[in-house]
Write an enzyme that holds these catalytic residues in place. Structure first.
Site, PDB file in Angstrom:
ATOM      1  N   GLU A  99      33.322  49.298  48.844  1.00 31.77           N
ATOM      2  CA  GLU A  99      33.579  49.608  47.450  1.00 31.77           C
ATOM      3  C   GLU A  99      32.285  49.565  46.652  1.00 31.77           C
ATOM      4  O   GLU A  99      31.451  48.682  46.846  1.00 31.77           O
ATOM      5  CB  GLU A  99      34.550  48.579  46.877  1.00 31.77           C
ATOM      6  CG  GLU A  99      35.687  48.328  47.836  1.00 31.77           C
ATOM      7  CD  GLU A  99      36.997  48.061  47.146  1.00 31.77           C
ATOM      8  OE1 GLU A  99      37.012  48.008  45.900  1.00 31.77           O
ATOM      9  OE2 GLU A  99      37.989  47.909  47.860  1.00 31.77           O
ATOM     10  N   CYS A 112      27.336  48.816  40.806  1.00 30.54           N
ATOM     11  CA  CYS A 112      27.559  47.552  41.506  1.00 30.54           C
ATOM     12  C   CYS A 112      27.777  47.850  42.984  1.00 30.54           C
ATOM     13  O   CYS A 112      28.723  48.543  43.353  1.00 30.54           O
ATOM     14  CB  CYS A 112      28.771  46.850  40.893  1.00 30.54           C
ATOM     15  SG  CYS A 112      29.138  45.279  41.659  1.00 30.54           S
ATOM     16  N   CYS A 119      33.369  39.195  53.173  1.00 32.52           N
ATOM     17  CA  CYS A 119      32.381  38.153  52.871  1.00 32.52           C
ATOM     18  C   CYS A 119      32.808  36.868  53.581  1.00 32.52           C
ATOM     19  O   CYS A 119      33.983  36.521  53.584  1.00 32.52           O
ATOM     20  CB  CYS A 119      32.312  37.913  51.370  1.00 32.52           C
ATOM     21  SG  CYS A 119      31.104  36.654  50.916  1.00 32.52           S
ATOM     22  N   CYS A 123      34.780  31.650  48.653  1.00 33.78           N
ATOM     23  CA  CYS A 123      34.982  31.098  47.312  1.00 33.78           C
ATOM     24  C   CYS A 123      36.459  31.256  46.948  1.00 33.78           C
ATOM     25  O   CYS A 123      37.062  32.300  47.209  1.00 33.78           O
ATOM     26  CB  CYS A 123      34.107  31.828  46.307  1.00 33.78           C
ATOM     27  SG  CYS A 123      32.369  31.765  46.739  1.00 33.78           S
ATOM     28  N   CYS A 126      37.847  34.265  44.597  1.00 34.15           N
ATOM     29  CA  CYS A 126      37.373  35.635  44.855  1.00 34.15           C
ATOM     30  C   CYS A 126      38.255  36.335  45.874  1.00 34.15           C
ATOM     31  O   CYS A 126      38.508  35.797  46.957  1.00 34.15           O
ATOM     32  CB  CYS A 126      35.934  35.582  45.349  1.00 34.15           C
ATOM     33  SG  CYS A 126      35.282  37.172  45.863  1.00 34.15           S
ATOM     34  N   GLY A 170      30.586  40.972  49.362  1.00 36.65           N
ATOM     35  CA  GLY A 170      29.628  40.367  50.281  1.00 36.65           C
ATOM     36  C   GLY A 170      28.615  39.454  49.636  1.00 36.65           C
ATOM     37  O   GLY A 170      28.436  39.456  48.426  1.00 36.65           O
ATOM     38  N   CYS A 343      34.639  41.833  38.857  1.00 35.49           N
ATOM     39  CA  CYS A 343      34.046  40.845  39.764  1.00 35.49           C
ATOM     40  C   CYS A 343      35.125  40.118  40.528  1.00 35.49           C
ATOM     41  O   CYS A 343      36.106  39.645  39.961  1.00 35.49           O
ATOM     42  CB  CYS A 343      33.298  39.770  38.995  1.00 35.49           C
ATOM     43  SG  CYS A 343      32.031  40.388  37.937  1.00 35.49           S
TER      44      CYS A 343
HETATM   45  N1  SAH Z   1      28.416  37.099  46.760  1.00 35.92           N
HETATM   46  C1  SAH Z   1      27.587  37.164  45.632  1.00 35.92           C
HETATM   47  C2  SAH Z   1      27.684  38.480  44.897  1.00 35.92           C
HETATM   48  C3  SAH Z   1      29.051  39.095  44.772  1.00 35.92           C
HETATM   49  S1  SAH Z   1      30.201  38.228  43.757  1.00 35.92           S
HETATM   50  C4  SAH Z   1      27.865  36.004  44.685  1.00 35.92           C
HETATM   51  O1  SAH Z   1      28.849  35.305  44.883  1.00 35.92           O
HETATM   52  O2  SAH Z   1      27.064  35.802  43.783  1.00 35.92           O
HETATM   53  C5  SAH Z   1      29.603  38.638  42.149  1.00 35.92           C
HETATM   54  C6  SAH Z   1      30.007  37.689  41.058  1.00 35.92           C
HETATM   55  O3  SAH Z   1      31.415  37.744  40.825  1.00 35.92           O
HETATM   56  C7  SAH Z   1      29.680  36.227  41.356  1.00 35.92           C
HETATM   57  O4  SAH Z   1      29.005  35.653  40.270  1.00 35.92           O
HETATM   58  C8  SAH Z   1      31.043  35.599  41.518  1.00 35.92           C
HETATM   59  O5  SAH Z   1      31.010  34.244  41.168  1.00 35.92           O
HETATM   60  C9  SAH Z   1      31.894  36.440  40.593  1.00 35.92           C
HETATM   61  N2  SAH Z   1      33.327  36.402  40.885  1.00 35.92           N
HETATM   62  C10 SAH Z   1      33.927  36.296  42.076  1.00 35.92           C
HETATM   63  N3  SAH Z   1      35.258  36.304  41.954  1.00 35.92           N
HETATM   64  C11 SAH Z   1      35.533  36.400  40.630  1.00 35.92           C
HETATM   65  C12 SAH Z   1      36.730  36.485  39.851  1.00 35.92           C
HETATM   66  N4  SAH Z   1      37.923  36.449  40.426  1.00 35.92           N
HETATM   67  N5  SAH Z   1      36.617  36.594  38.514  1.00 35.92           N
HETATM   68  C13 SAH Z   1      35.406  36.643  37.927  1.00 35.92           C
HETATM   69  N6  SAH Z   1      34.241  36.614  38.617  1.00 35.92           N
HETATM   70  C14 SAH Z   1      34.297  36.477  39.941  1.00 35.92           C
HETATM   71 FE1  SF4 Z   2      31.950  34.054  47.044  1.00 36.55          FE
HETATM   72 FE2  SF4 Z   2      30.506  36.182  46.253  1.00 36.55          FE
HETATM   73 FE3  SF4 Z   2      31.554  36.076  48.733  1.00 36.55          FE
HETATM   74 FE4  SF4 Z   2      33.185  36.397  46.662  1.00 36.55          FE
HETATM   75  S1  SF4 Z   2      31.622  37.840  47.328  1.00 36.55           S
HETATM   76  S2  SF4 Z   2      33.476  34.998  48.424  1.00 36.55           S
HETATM   77  S3  SF4 Z   2      32.126  35.186  45.104  1.00 36.55           S
HETATM   78  S4  SF4 Z   2      30.002  34.706  47.889  1.00 36.55           S
END
Ligand code: SAH
Ligand code: SF4
Length: 360
Positions: A99, A112, A119, A123, A126, A170, A343
């Site tokens: 995506e 983006c 990934c 988290c 996410c 990722g 995000c």
């Molecule tokens: N993996 C990397 C980049 C991709 S995620 C990282 O984690 O930084 C990009 C951003 O989206 C990160 O700052 C993450 O904390 C945020 N994010 C992830 N899930 C989210 C959600 N459900 N709502 C808002 N932001 C989110």
């Molecule tokens: Fe965490 Fe970023 Fe991976 Fe989502 S994409 S699981 S926020 S590291």
């Protein structure tokens, strides 16, 4: 998943730097021809070798048969009511999809980009995490996402109106070699020619890789997903904190070699009732004291199976006010929530009732 391409290895030209292209084409192809191929790929952004009219027919046919361009193909796309467009792009290597999101703002565009299929970081807020890691993307698949959107929307990569963020699916720092190679290609003056400062990479905090990124000659700006104000809290929502505790992460940030006028961006996803209190905000200020930093607040984008709620707007305001006393602090506008492009929402493949834009 069925292979849709018979090539055993990634010989595709997209994602190769000039010396590699020369090597793939072979010693019988003169250097100026390799350079023409390079320019056709990255500067003219061709999708078909027939467009590379400067090249002799025989060379075009040979590339077609041997290496291939390795362009990504638009599989589907979804339009948000706020102008955001989420693309599902098919990878020529194995037919998987990634995506990529285009976010138009008043005066500029942000793309983006994804760096992995899925990934591995897990988290808890996410959606991408639920997929686990399917595989890393190659440099060509990362560059390819940009090339498709640039061509589709006739964007000018050299303009300061276009920004790129590695914030799609990722964890970019777990695929750093390919990400850095993609960045070198995207910034190369002879090709796409984007400015380094227009590109940002976001990480959940893979400390050894932050150090490695700091040593890279061509490197984007760095964003850190902080998301919590204490180790205890961060361990709950980002289990990776067990491996890389906050204290060490902040120390890695403190010694990170920033360039003139560069700062670190800290992202903080606000989870209602979990990490959004004034006490959290004060702890964040303490954590980031003495760093050249800015803070980006993101109210949780909800998703199915995500056990958190979006914070109250008053909580977001109060949080921002406390941070702003010490550091610049912005609240990121949610983009494309209605099409699961915001995000943490990437990888919704079954969509009902979403507005799709026909792919021609
Ligand atoms: N993996 C990397 C980049 C991709 S995620 C990282 O984690 O930084 C990009 C951003 O989206 C990160 O700052 C993450 O904390 C945020 N994010 C992830 N899930 C989210 C959600 N459900 N709502 C808002 N932001 C989110
Ligand atoms: Fe965490 Fe970023 Fe991976 Fe989502 S994409 S699981 S926020 S590291």
């Amino acid at each position: 998943m069925a292979r849709v391409h018979p090539r055993p290895a990634d010989t595709f030209l997209t994602g190769k730097e000039l010396p590699e292209i020369q090597q793939l084409l072979g010693a019988s192809v003169p250097a100026y021809r390799a350079k023409q191929v390079y320019e056709a790929l990255y500067r003219h952004n061709i999708t078909d070798l027939a467009e590379a009219t400067a090249l002799p027919d025989a060379l075009r046919a040979e590339i077609e048969a041997k290496e291939g361009l390795g362009r990504l193909v638009i599989d589907n796309r979804f339009a948000s009511s706020d102008g955001t467009i989420r693309y599902l792009l098919k990878l020529p290597l194995d037919g998987r999809t990634v995506e990529t999101v285009l976010m138009p703002e008043e005066t500029r565009y942000t793309i983006c980009v994804s760096t992995q299929v899925g990934c591995p970081v897990d988290c808890k807020f996410c959606l991408t995490a639920a997929m686990g890691l399917e595989r890393n993307l190659t440099a060509g698949e990362i560059v390819g996402q940009v090339l498709v959107l640039v061509r589709e929307h006739q964007l000018d990569p050299q303009s300061d109106k276009l920004n790129l963020v590695f914030m799609g699916m990722g964890e970019p720092l777990l695929n750093l070699d390919n990400v850095l190679k993609a960045v070198r290609i995207l910034c190369d003056r002879r090709g796409v020619a984007m400015a380094e400062r227009r590109i940002a990479i976001s990480t959940s905090g893979i400390i050894p890789k932050i150090e490695e990124l700091g040593r890279a000659e061509v490197r984007p700006r760095l964003a850190i997903s902080l998301n919590a104000s204490s180790d205890e809290q961060r361990r709950e929502i980002m289990p990776i904190t067990r491996k890389y505790p906050l204290k060490d992460l902040i120390e890695a940030c403190r010694v990170y070699p920033l360039r003139t006028r560069e700062h670190l961006m800290f992202e903080y996803v606000l989870l209602g009732g979990v990490n959004d209190t004034p006490a959290d905000a004060r702890r964040v200020v303490k954590l980031l004291a003495n760093l050249k930093a800015k803070v980006n607040l993101i109210a949780l984008n909800p998703g199915p199976g995500i056990p958190f709620v979006t914070p109250e707007p008053e909580a977001v305001d109060a949080f921002q006010k406390i941070i702003m006393k010490a550091l610049p602090c912005y609240v990121r506008k949610p983009r494309g929530r209605d099409i699961y492009a915001a995000c943490g929402q990437l990888k919704r493949t079954v969509e009902d009732g979403l507005v799709t834009i026909p792919v021609t």
